[in-house]
Design a protein around this motif. Structure first.
Motif, PDB file in Angstrom:
ATOM      1  N   ARG A 446       0.829  -1.220   0.000  1.00 39.22           N
ATOM      2  CA  ARG A 446       0.000   0.000   0.000  1.00 39.22           C
ATOM      3  C   ARG A 446       0.861   1.267   0.000  1.00 39.22           C
ATOM      4  O   ARG A 446       0.392   2.357   0.331  1.00 39.22           O
ATOM      5  CB  ARG A 446      -0.944  -0.013   1.196  1.00 39.22           C
ATOM      6  CG  ARG A 446      -2.082  -1.027   1.046  1.00 39.22           C
ATOM      7  CD  ARG A 446      -2.677  -1.367   2.396  1.00 39.22           C
ATOM      8  NE  ARG A 446      -3.807  -2.275   2.296  1.00 39.22           N
ATOM      9  CZ  ARG A 446      -3.711  -3.602   2.166  1.00 39.22           C
ATOM     10  NH1 ARG A 446      -2.519  -4.169   2.096  1.00 39.22           N
ATOM     11  NH2 ARG A 446      -4.802  -4.348   2.087  1.00 39.22           N
ATOM     12  N   GLY A 447       2.141   1.079  -0.277  1.00 35.59           N
ATOM     13  CA  GLY A 447       3.037   2.229  -0.433  1.00 35.59           C
ATOM     14  C   GLY A 447       3.530   2.851   0.862  1.00 35.59           C
ATOM     15  O   GLY A 447       3.980   4.000   0.879  1.00 35.59           O
ATOM     16  N   ILE A 448       3.465   2.104   1.971  1.00 33.94           N
ATOM     17  CA  ILE A 448       3.965   2.651   3.250  1.00 33.94           C
ATOM     18  C   ILE A 448       5.259   1.936   3.630  1.00 33.94           C
ATOM     19  O   ILE A 448       5.311   0.699   3.646  1.00 33.94           O
ATOM     20  CB  ILE A 448       2.916   2.466   4.377  1.00 33.94           C
ATOM     21  CG1 ILE A 448       1.619   3.186   4.001  1.00 33.94           C
ATOM     22  CG2 ILE A 448       3.447   2.982   5.706  1.00 33.94           C
ATOM     23  CD1 ILE A 448       0.504   3.003   5.000  1.00 33.94           C
ATOM     24  N   LYS A 449       6.269   2.696   3.951  1.00 38.86           N
ATOM     25  CA  LYS A 449       7.559   2.082   4.331  1.00 38.86           C
ATOM     26  C   LYS A 449       7.432   1.479   5.730  1.00 38.86           C
ATOM     27  O   LYS A 449       7.143   2.183   6.702  1.00 38.86           O
ATOM     28  CB  LYS A 449       8.662   3.137   4.319  1.00 38.86           C
ATOM     29  CG  LYS A 449       9.058   3.566   2.923  1.00 38.86           C
ATOM     30  CD  LYS A 449      10.578   3.773   2.868  1.00 38.86           C
ATOM     31  CE  LYS A 449      11.122   3.687   1.458  1.00 38.86           C
ATOM     32  NZ  LYS A 449      10.837   4.844   0.647  1.00 38.86           N
ATOM     33  N   ALA A 450       7.639   0.158   5.796  1.00 34.09           N
ATOM     34  CA  ALA A 450       7.473  -0.521   7.085  1.00 34.09           C
ATOM     35  C   ALA A 450       8.508  -1.639   7.219  1.00 34.09           C
ATOM     36  O   ALA A 450       9.086  -2.085   6.234  1.00 34.09           O
ATOM     37  CB  ALA A 450       6.062  -1.105   7.172  1.00 34.09           C
ATOM     38  N   ALA A 451       8.757  -2.062   8.450  1.00 34.01           N
ATOM     39  CA  ALA A 451       9.642  -3.215   8.694  1.00 34.01           C
ATOM     40  C   ALA A 451       9.234  -3.881   9.990  1.00 34.01           C
ATOM     41  O   ALA A 451       8.568  -3.265  10.830  1.00 34.01           O
ATOM     42  CB  ALA A 451      11.091  -2.763   8.755  1.00 34.01           C
ATOM     43  N   LEU A 457      14.834 -12.177  15.093  1.00 36.80           N
ATOM     44  CA  LEU A 457      15.795 -11.615  14.143  1.00 36.80           C
ATOM     45  C   LEU A 457      17.173 -11.564  14.788  1.00 36.80           C
ATOM     46  O   LEU A 457      17.288 -11.476  16.012  1.00 36.80           O
ATOM     47  CB  LEU A 457      15.392 -10.178  13.754  1.00 36.80           C
ATOM     48  CG  LEU A 457      14.073  -9.992  13.009  1.00 36.80           C
ATOM     49  CD1 LEU A 457      13.785  -8.512  12.845  1.00 36.80           C
ATOM     50  CD2 LEU A 457      14.122 -10.666  11.636  1.00 36.80           C
ATOM     51  N   GLY A 458      18.203 -11.577  13.966  1.00 38.55           N
ATOM     52  CA  GLY A 458      19.576 -11.474  14.485  1.00 38.55           C
ATOM     53  C   GLY A 458      19.833 -10.075  15.029  1.00 38.55           C
ATOM     54  O   GLY A 458      19.074  -9.140  14.756  1.00 38.55           O
ATOM     55  N   LYS A 459      20.942  -9.966  15.783  1.00 40.92           N
ATOM     56  CA  LYS A 459      21.253  -8.677  16.414  1.00 40.92           C
ATOM     57  C   LYS A 459      21.424  -7.562  15.369  1.00 40.92           C
ATOM     58  O   LYS A 459      20.924  -6.455  15.538  1.00 40.92           O
ATOM     59  CB  LYS A 459      22.533  -8.822  17.237  1.00 40.92           C
ATOM     60  CG  LYS A 459      22.865  -7.577  18.012  1.00 40.92           C
ATOM     61  CD  LYS A 459      24.049  -7.785  18.917  1.00 40.92           C
ATOM     62  CE  LYS A 459      24.421  -6.491  19.599  1.00 40.92           C
ATOM     63  NZ  LYS A 459      25.198  -5.590  18.744  1.00 40.92           N
ATOM     64  N   LEU A 460      22.097  -7.918  14.266  1.00 40.73           N
ATOM     65  CA  LEU A 460      22.377  -6.904  13.244  1.00 40.73           C
ATOM     66  C   LEU A 460      21.068  -6.415  12.599  1.00 40.73           C
ATOM     67  O   LEU A 460      20.854  -5.212  12.452  1.00 40.73           O
ATOM     68  CB  LEU A 460      23.321  -7.493  12.181  1.00 40.73           C
ATOM     69  CG  LEU A 460      23.831  -6.472  11.172  1.00 40.73           C
ATOM     70  CD1 LEU A 460      24.704  -5.424  11.849  1.00 40.73           C
ATOM     71  CD2 LEU A 460      24.618  -7.176  10.054  1.00 40.73           C
ATOM     72  N   ALA A 461      20.208  -7.380  12.253  1.00 42.96           N
ATOM     73  CA  ALA A 461      18.929  -7.015  11.616  1.00 42.96           C
ATOM     74  C   ALA A 461      18.113  -6.144  12.568  1.00 42.96           C
ATOM     75  O   ALA A 461      17.500  -5.148  12.156  1.00 42.96           O
ATOM     76  CB  ALA A 461      18.156  -8.273  11.257  1.00 42.96           C
ATOM     77  N   ARG A 462      18.133  -6.491  13.851  1.00 41.47           N
ATOM     78  CA  ARG A 462      17.377  -5.720  14.854  1.00 41.47           C
ATOM     79  C   ARG A 462      17.896  -4.296  14.939  1.00 41.47           C
ATOM     80  O   ARG A 462      17.131  -3.334  14.917  1.00 41.47           O
ATOM     81  CB  ARG A 462      17.461  -6.410  16.221  1.00 41.47           C
ATOM     82  CG  ARG A 462      16.388  -7.468  16.401  1.00 41.47           C
ATOM     83  CD  ARG A 462      16.745  -8.461  17.489  1.00 41.47           C
ATOM     84  NE  ARG A 462      16.550  -7.954  18.843  1.00 41.47           N
ATOM     85  CZ  ARG A 462      16.482  -8.733  19.920  1.00 41.47           C
ATOM     86  NH1 ARG A 462      16.555 -10.039  19.793  1.00 41.47           N
ATOM     87  NH2 ARG A 462      16.323  -8.215  21.104  1.00 41.47           N
ATOM     88  N   SER A 463      19.221  -4.168  15.010  1.00 43.55           N
ATOM     89  CA  SER A 463      19.742  -2.805  15.194  1.00 43.55           C
ATOM     90  C   SER A 463      19.602  -1.988  13.916  1.00 43.55           C
ATOM     91  O   SER A 463      19.348  -0.786  13.977  1.00 43.55           O
ATOM     92  CB  SER A 463      21.174  -2.813  15.728  1.00 43.55           C
ATOM     93  OG  SER A 463      21.990  -3.489  14.835  1.00 43.55           O
ATOM     94  N   THR A 464      19.715  -2.638  12.736  1.00 38.73           N
ATOM     95  CA  THR A 464      19.567  -1.893  11.478  1.00 38.73           C
ATOM     96  C   THR A 464      18.138  -1.363  11.347  1.00 38.73           C
ATOM     97  O   THR A 464      17.919  -0.196  11.002  1.00 38.73           O
ATOM     98  CB  THR A 464      19.897  -2.809  10.269  1.00 38.73           C
ATOM     99  OG1 THR A 464      21.132  -3.444  10.527  1.00 38.73           O
ATOM    100  CG2 THR A 464      19.980  -2.027   8.975  1.00 38.73           C
ATOM    101  N   THR A 465      17.177  -2.228  11.626  1.00 39.70           N
ATOM    102  CA  THR A 465      15.767  -1.819  11.520  1.00 39.70           C
ATOM    103  C   THR A 465      15.470  -0.657  12.464  1.00 39.70           C
ATOM    104  O   THR A 465      14.836   0.333  12.085  1.00 39.70           O
ATOM    105  CB  THR A 465      14.839  -3.010  11.854  1.00 39.70           C
ATOM    106  OG1 THR A 465      15.146  -4.059  10.953  1.00 39.70           O
ATOM    107  CG2 THR A 465      13.383  -2.643  11.738  1.00 39.70           C
ATOM    108  N   LEU A 466      15.957  -0.791  13.688  1.00 42.40           N
ATOM    109  CA  LEU A 466      15.687   0.247  14.683  1.00 42.40           C
ATOM    110  C   LEU A 466      16.323   1.577  14.266  1.00 42.40           C
ATOM    111  O   LEU A 466      15.707   2.645  14.403  1.00 42.40           O
ATOM    112  CB  LEU A 466      16.244  -0.216  16.032  1.00 42.40           C
ATOM    113  CG  LEU A 466      15.654   0.415  17.273  1.00 42.40           C
ATOM    114  CD1 LEU A 466      14.143   0.390  17.249  1.00 42.40           C
ATOM    115  CD2 LEU A 466      16.174  -0.293  18.516  1.00 42.40           C
TER     116      LEU A 466
END
Ligand SMILES: Nc1ncnc2c1ncn2[C@@H]1O[C@H](COP(=O)(O)OP(=O)(O)OP(=O)(O)O)[C@@H](O)[C@H]1O
Length: 573
Positions: A446-451, A457-466
């Motif tokens: 629907r065109g909204i940036k979300a994650a 999730l791994g530590k890296l994925a968690r910190s990147t998303t945050l």
């Protein structure tokens, strides 16, 4: 037969002792019994030490140790806090004395008199913090303390064991971090040469948080003030990160403060690479969460190995570093303080006090009995008393709504809600980790940036998303309970419950991700028709208006609600 009876008695004693270790929750399952018997043995020795003398007088300025310049102002003149009198009257509690094994019977005390002018500090420099620390605070633009900071900082500086309760986003982290920095590390108060020679070795402050994200956030708060030149004073010990590197940093940098999650701190402590016997401060941030069953074993180790409890003399059988332990100050922090925390604080601290926004009261004047959870399934007669803490945990500037939709239309409702409120930074909570990805997919379509953000999730994925969310690269963070506690994204202006929280405490912590530090924010619960009664129950328990609304033509329309007879009856109960 005799042997059998003796064995049964021994088992019963073990179970009773274990319950008393933490004074919370139900007995542990049988599979934990091996740990239990060890813990029980340890507890037997602790129990003898757990009785502490309590000063019988009321908590006054003098008892907090404040000097003449802070003497009470005239009673009839309105003070700077806007109170009609400079004295805060703490009402007499109706609690009956409590009798439980291991916790001293609690006497109800007369109303307390505490000078509120003391806690109306307009600048950090009025709080008796060291000049170097004030300089650093000014350097990062921190000059005016929040209410809870101007109350908690002088109280902690006077060596009180404290429970700090204040609503989400009110600045509780700095409330304990600043007194620690004024005693530990390069910004501390200048000591006399005699005291200076009494150099301590090892860790001087341990701060425990229930999630990696919160742990790292606390580390960053320290680093912000310490700056690049002194940031090695603090070491993170959060789970998911490389353990050997953390151990290496402990050895090489010799930090005075560690911040971490219970599992990792306990793990490194068990290897003998974390020297906490000389620790002077133990902080449990989000203490009610840390007391949950998941953390019991690790918390038990931390509580036993970090310094020595206030008022407890080293046992005569203790040898080596155990015998020379430094007395620690215990600081328990949360926006929600259920009875389990009050009980634990009484058992771990000496004359602990409760800091609540602008007030300080001895913890013994606070009731410590009752259920520990605020389930929406509790009877409404008990819910009034048990949810008081949850009401106080909500930031005053938040607006609360709910809207009814079908399960399959929840994401569409979320999109309409975001547009209608023109929300820039949104946290959407769901209960099932597996469904987060699907929600993100639908939002992106629907065109909204979300994650998504969750513990799998791994530590890296968690910190990147945050990081992306904090930078504004993502508009909606779809997450589970992991992000409900402590997460500080100052721009977050909307919290959405796509699934209902389990109780009013969870509602309060989720809601508190928006409206931080006095900012405006909204909380919208998107629910099905069959769930509306739960929202109404939360509304009653929390004592806040959660208004029914809908989103039409890009606008939020608040609907007038008719209270049914059934609801009115429920409310009267
Ligand atoms: N005196 C202050 N002046 C300006 N900003 C402050 C001050 N104190 C705290 N802050 C900022 O306010 C935000 C919220 O603070 P903090 O995270 O400590 O709140 P909290 O009460 O611990 O919330 P929660 O209960 O959700 O954990 C942080 O970004 C912090 O840096």
């Amino acid at each position: 037969m005799k042997a059998l009876i003796l064995q049964t008695q021994r088992n019963m004693l073990t179970l009773v002792s274990t319950r008393l270790l933490f004074f919370v929750g139900d007995p542990p399952p049988l599979k934990k019994l091996s740990w239990i018997s060890n813990a029980a043995r340890l507890h037997t020795s602790l129990q003898c030490q757990s009785r502490v003398d309590r000063e019988s007088g009321p908590l006054t300025l003098a008892s907090l140790g404040f000097r003449g310049e802070l003497e009470p102002v005239k009673r009839d003149k309105p003070n700077e806090l806007g109170n009609p009198s400079s004295v805060i009257e703490v009402p007499k509690t109706k609690a009956k004395p409590v009798r439980s094994i291991g916790v001293k019977a609690v006497k109800v005390k007369a109303p307390l008199e505490i000078d509120s002018a003391l806690f109306a500090a307009k600048t950090f420099s009025e709080l008796n913090l060291p000049p170097l620390l004030i300089e650093r605070l000014e350097r990062v633009g921190l000059t005016v303390p929040t209410d809870v900071q101007s109350t908690a900082i002088p109280t902690i500086l006077q060596n009180h064991d404290v429970v700090i309760q204040s609503y989400t986003g009110s600045g509780k982290t700095l409330a304990y971090l600043l007194p620690i920095l004024s005693e530990v590390g390069p910004l501390k108060k200048k000591l006399s040469s005699e005291e200076e020679t009494d150099k301590r070795i090892g860790i001087e402050a341990v701060i425990v948080a229930p999630s990696r994200e919160l742990g790292m956030q606390i580390v960053r708060e320290f680093e912000k003030i310490l700056g690049p030149e002194d940031k090695k004073l603090v070491q993170q010990l959060v789970g998911g990160a490389n353990k050997s590197r953390q151990e290496e940093a402990l050895r090489k940098n010799k930090p005075a403060i560690v911040v971490g999650t219970p599992g990792r701190i306990a793990e490194i402590s068990a290897t003998g690479k974390l020297h906490t016997h000389n620790c002077r401060f133990l902080v449990l941030d989000e203490v009610d969460e840390l007391l949950s069953f998941n953390f019991r074993e690790d918390m038990h180790r931390i509580l036993e190995h970090v310094g020595r409890r206030s008022g407890v003399e080293p046992s005569s059988s203790a040898k080596g570093p155990l015998a020379r332990r430094v007395e620690r100050q215990t600081i328990l922090v949360s926006a929600t303080v259920p009875f389990s925390v009050t009980r634990a604080a009484r058992s771990w601290g000496r004359n602990p006090v409760l800091v609540r926004a602008k007030t300080v009261v001895p913890l013994e004047s606070v009731p410590a009995t009752g259920p520990d959870t605020l389930s929406v399934h509790t009877s409404s007669s008990t819910s009034n008393t048990i949810t008081q803490g949850a009401v106080e945990s909500l930031p005053p500037n938040l607006k609360h709504f709910y809207c009814v939709t079908r399960l399959q239309h929840k994401i569409d409702s979320l999109r309409r809600c975001v547009h209608a409120l023109d929300a820039k930074s949104v946290i959407a909570f769901m209960n099932h980790t597996k469904r987060l990805k699907d929600a993100v997919f639908k939002l992106e379509a629907r065109g909204i940036k979300a994650a998504e953000l969750h513990g799998d999730l791994g530590k890296l994925a968690r910190s990147t998303t945050l990081k992306k969310f904090k930078n504004g690269e993502l508009r909606i963070l779809v997450t589970n309970e992991l992000s409900a506690r402590g997460l500080d994204v100052s721009e977050c202006d909307l919290v959405v419950n796509l699934d209902l929280p389990t109780d009013s405490i969870h509602y309060a912590h989720r809601a508190g991700r928006a409206g931080r530090l006095g900012r405006k924010g909204s909380v919208v619960t998107i629910c099905e028709d069959s769930e509306v009664f739960v929202v109404k129950k939360l509304r009653r328990q929390l004592g806040i208006p959660i208004q029914a609304c809908e989103f039409t033509e890009g606008k939020l329309i608040v609907s007038e609600e008719e209270e049914t007879e059934k609801e009115k009856t429920l409310q009267r109960q």
